[in-house]
Design a protein around this motif. Structure first.
Motif, PDB file in Angstrom:
ATOM      1  N   ALA A  93       1.200  -1.174   0.345  1.00 22.95           N
ATOM      2  CA  ALA A  93      -0.107   0.263  -0.138  1.00 22.95           C
ATOM      3  C   ALA A  93       0.813   1.603   0.314  1.00 22.95           C
ATOM      4  N   GLY A  94       1.539   1.377   0.771  1.00 25.67           N
ATOM      5  CA  GLY A  94       2.767   2.130   0.998  1.00 25.67           C
ATOM      6  C   GLY A  94       3.958   2.708  -0.258  1.00 25.67           C
ATOM      7  N   GLU A  95       4.901   1.562  -0.417  1.00 26.62           N
ATOM      8  CA  GLU A  95       5.709   1.643  -1.068  1.00 26.62           C
ATOM      9  C   GLU A  95       4.792   1.216  -2.637  1.00 26.62           C
ATOM     10  N   GLY A  96       4.044   0.607  -2.901  1.00 26.15           N
ATOM     11  CA  GLY A  96       3.972  -0.428  -4.160  1.00 26.15           C
ATOM     12  C   GLY A  96       4.465  -2.337  -4.418  1.00 26.15           C
ATOM     13  N   ALA A  97       3.227  -2.710  -5.511  1.00 26.29           N
ATOM     14  CA  ALA A  97       3.397  -3.374  -5.782  1.00 26.29           C
ATOM     15  C   ALA A  97       5.059  -4.607  -5.657  1.00 26.29           C
ATOM     16  N   GLU A  98       5.639  -3.230  -6.652  1.00 23.72           N
ATOM     17  CA  GLU A  98       7.245  -3.435  -7.240  1.00 23.72           C
ATOM     18  C   GLU A  98       8.086  -3.670  -6.055  1.00 23.72           C
ATOM     19  N   VAL A  99       7.870  -2.966  -5.323  1.00 26.04           N
ATOM     20  CA  VAL A  99       8.757  -3.111  -4.065  1.00 26.04           C
ATOM     21  C   VAL A  99       8.733  -4.098  -3.422  1.00 26.04           C
ATOM     22  N   LEU A 100       7.451  -4.397  -2.957  1.00 24.86           N
ATOM     23  CA  LEU A 100       7.125  -5.893  -2.188  1.00 24.86           C
ATOM     24  C   LEU A 100       8.272  -7.135  -2.292  1.00 24.86           C
ATOM     25  N   HIS A 101       7.361  -6.862  -2.934  1.00 21.83           N
ATOM     26  CA  HIS A 101       7.948  -8.419  -4.658  1.00 21.83           C
ATOM     27  C   HIS A 101       9.685  -8.473  -5.232  1.00 21.83           C
ATOM     28  N   ALA A 102      10.424  -6.792  -4.844  1.00 21.03           N
ATOM     29  CA  ALA A 102      11.884  -7.207  -4.838  1.00 21.03           C
ATOM     30  C   ALA A 102      12.107  -7.706  -3.561  1.00 21.03           C
ATOM     31  N   ARG A 103      11.179  -7.531  -2.459  1.00 22.68           N
ATOM     32  CA  ARG A 103      11.927  -7.447  -0.847  1.00 22.68           C
ATOM     33  C   ARG A 103      11.752  -8.531  -1.307  1.00 22.68           C
ATOM     34  N   GLU A 104      10.785  -9.652  -1.597  1.00 17.88           N
ATOM     35  CA  GLU A 104      10.189 -11.025  -1.016  1.00 17.88           C
ATOM     36  C   GLU A 104      10.759 -11.501  -2.393  1.00 17.88           C
ATOM     37  N   ALA A 105      11.389 -11.506  -3.062  1.00 15.13           N
ATOM     38  CA  ALA A 105      12.606 -11.757  -4.077  1.00 15.13           C
ATOM     39  C   ALA A 105      14.496 -12.001  -3.768  1.00 15.13           C
ATOM     40  N   ALA A 106      14.514 -10.828  -3.221  1.00 11.22           N
ATOM     41  CA  ALA A 106      15.746 -10.255  -2.058  1.00 11.22           C
ATOM     42  C   ALA A 106      15.732 -11.387  -0.778  1.00 11.22           C
ATOM     43  N   HIS A 107      14.509 -11.299  -0.030  1.00  8.10           N
ATOM     44  CA  HIS A 107      14.727 -12.172   0.912  1.00  8.10           C
ATOM     45  C   HIS A 107      14.990 -14.550   0.932  1.00  8.10           C
ATOM     46  N   LEU A 108      14.086 -14.289  -0.496  1.00  9.41           N
ATOM     47  CA  LEU A 108      14.525 -16.123  -1.388  1.00  9.41           C
ATOM     48  C   LEU A 108      16.143 -15.506  -1.766  1.00  9.41           C
ATOM     49  N   LEU A 109      16.122 -15.618  -2.256  1.00 12.04           N
ATOM     50  CA  LEU A 109      17.639 -15.374  -2.525  1.00 12.04           C
ATOM     51  C   LEU A 109      18.490 -15.074  -1.819  1.00 12.04           C
ATOM     52  N   ASP A 110      18.822 -14.943  -0.503  1.00 16.64           N
ATOM     53  CA  ASP A 110      19.110 -14.781   0.125  1.00 16.64           C
ATOM     54  C   ASP A 110      18.997 -15.677   1.597  1.00 16.64           C
ATOM     55  N   SER A 111      18.089 -15.964   1.297  1.00 21.03           N
ATOM     56  CA  SER A 111      17.668 -17.558   2.992  1.00 21.03           C
ATOM     57  C   SER A 111      18.252 -19.290   1.582  1.00 21.03           C
ATOM     58  N   LEU A 112      18.755 -18.748   0.184  1.00 18.71           N
ATOM     59  CA  LEU A 112      18.923 -19.949  -0.020  1.00 18.71           C
ATOM     60  C   LEU A 112      20.442 -19.836  -0.594  1.00 18.71           C
ATOM     61  N   ALA A 113      20.712 -19.160   0.122  1.00 18.05           N
ATOM     62  CA  ALA A 113      23.018 -19.252   0.065  1.00 18.05           C
ATOM     63  C   ALA A 113      23.326 -19.800   1.779  1.00 18.05           C
ATOM     64  N   GLU A 114      22.138 -19.567   2.344  1.00 21.72           N
ATOM     65  CA  GLU A 114      22.779 -19.791   4.160  1.00 21.72           C
ATOM     66  C   GLU A 114      22.997 -20.952   4.328  1.00 21.72           C
ATOM     67  N   ARG A 115      23.910 -21.250   5.105  1.00 23.69           N
ATOM     68  CA  ARG A 115      23.973 -22.787   5.534  1.00 23.69           C
ATOM     69  C   ARG A 115      23.873 -22.254   7.076  1.00 23.69           C
ATOM     70  N   PRO A 116      23.586 -23.427   7.795  1.00 28.38           N
ATOM     71  CA  PRO A 116      23.166 -24.612   7.262  1.00 28.38           C
ATOM     72  C   PRO A 116      21.574 -24.201   6.299  1.00 28.38           C
ATOM     73  N   ALA A 117      21.704 -25.536   5.526  1.00 33.46           N
ATOM     74  CA  ALA A 117      20.596 -24.774   4.532  1.00 33.46           C
ATOM     75  C   ALA A 117      18.791 -24.971   5.735  1.00 33.46           C
ATOM     76  N   PRO A 118      18.352 -23.954   5.160  1.00 37.07           N
ATOM     77  CA  PRO A 118      16.652 -23.460   5.631  1.00 37.07           C
ATOM     78  C   PRO A 118      15.429 -24.047   5.426  1.00 37.07           C
ATOM     79  N   VAL A 119      14.291 -24.686   5.706  1.00 36.22           N
ATOM     80  CA  VAL A 119      13.361 -24.736   5.426  1.00 36.22           C
ATOM     81  C   VAL A 119      13.041 -22.877   5.349  1.00 36.22           C
ATOM     82  N   ILE A 120      12.533 -22.759   3.936  1.00 33.04           N
ATOM     83  CA  ILE A 120      12.362 -21.129   4.030  1.00 33.04           C
ATOM     84  C   ILE A 120      10.791 -21.262   3.116  1.00 33.04           C
TER      85      ILE A 120
END
Length: 175
Positions: free
Chosen positions: A52-79
């Motif tokens: 609502a405040g920053e737009g769907a594009e900002v939200l989706h970019a942040r969600e993508a960054a979260h996934l990419l960062d989480s995939l690189a973590e070790r030990p491997a998480p459940v995401i």
């Protein structure tokens, strides 16, 4: 598959990703990463507030960054990953080595869940309209990346988690 491979639970909002991910994380002794929790901790706002405040594009970019960062973590998480990550080709590519669990659900089931919680963005649409549109738009991407698919609510969150754990045991990838 080994214990250093992330498990990513995908599905539309309301499908039960957070609950199933928590169950898997606890059973496997792995860290859990949740998109909604990440947004609130990092940005101090829910997905709905960011949209609502920053737009769907900002939200989706942040969600993508979260996934990419989480995939690189070790030990491997459940995401527990936001469905929007499948709109990003980088995310679809990076999901290939992960075990991807799709919680599929009818738009009617999802609409009830969307109405029940204020943290879920509606993007100016009624819940059933939104759930139907998102299901239609993302079904092919879910099919492309998913290793396992479970129907919600036909299977409970506990039944889904048990089926994933059984799969991991059968493949020797438990963790």
């Amino acid at each position: 598959m080994t214990a250093d491979v992330p498990i990513v639970v995908i599905g539309l909002m309301g499908a039960g990703k957070t609950s199933v991910s928590r169950l898997l994380s606890k059973a496997l002794g792995r860290p859990m990463r949740d998109s909604d929790e990440y947004l609130e901790e990092r940005y101090g706002a829910t997905a709905a507030e960011i949209a609502a405040g920053e737009g769907a594009e900002v939200l989706h970019a942040r969600e993508a960054a979260h996934l990419l960062d989480s995939l690189a973590e070790r030990p491997a998480p459940v995401i527990a990953a936001a469905a929007s990550v499948l709109d990003d080709p980088r995310c679809r590519t990076e999901l290939k080595p992960a075990l991807v669990v799709w919680l599929d659900a009818t738009p009617e089931f999802l609409a009830e869940k969307i109405m029940a919680r204020s943290h879920r963005p509606r993007f100016g649409k009624e819940p059933l309209e939104l759930a139907s549109e998102l299901h239609e738009r993302r079904a092919a991407s879910f099919t492309e990346v998913a290793d396992l698919r479970f129907q919600r609510p036909e299977m409970s969150k506990h039944e889904v988690a048990r089926a994933v754990l059984d799969h991991l045991e059968a493949t020797g990838a438990g963790g």
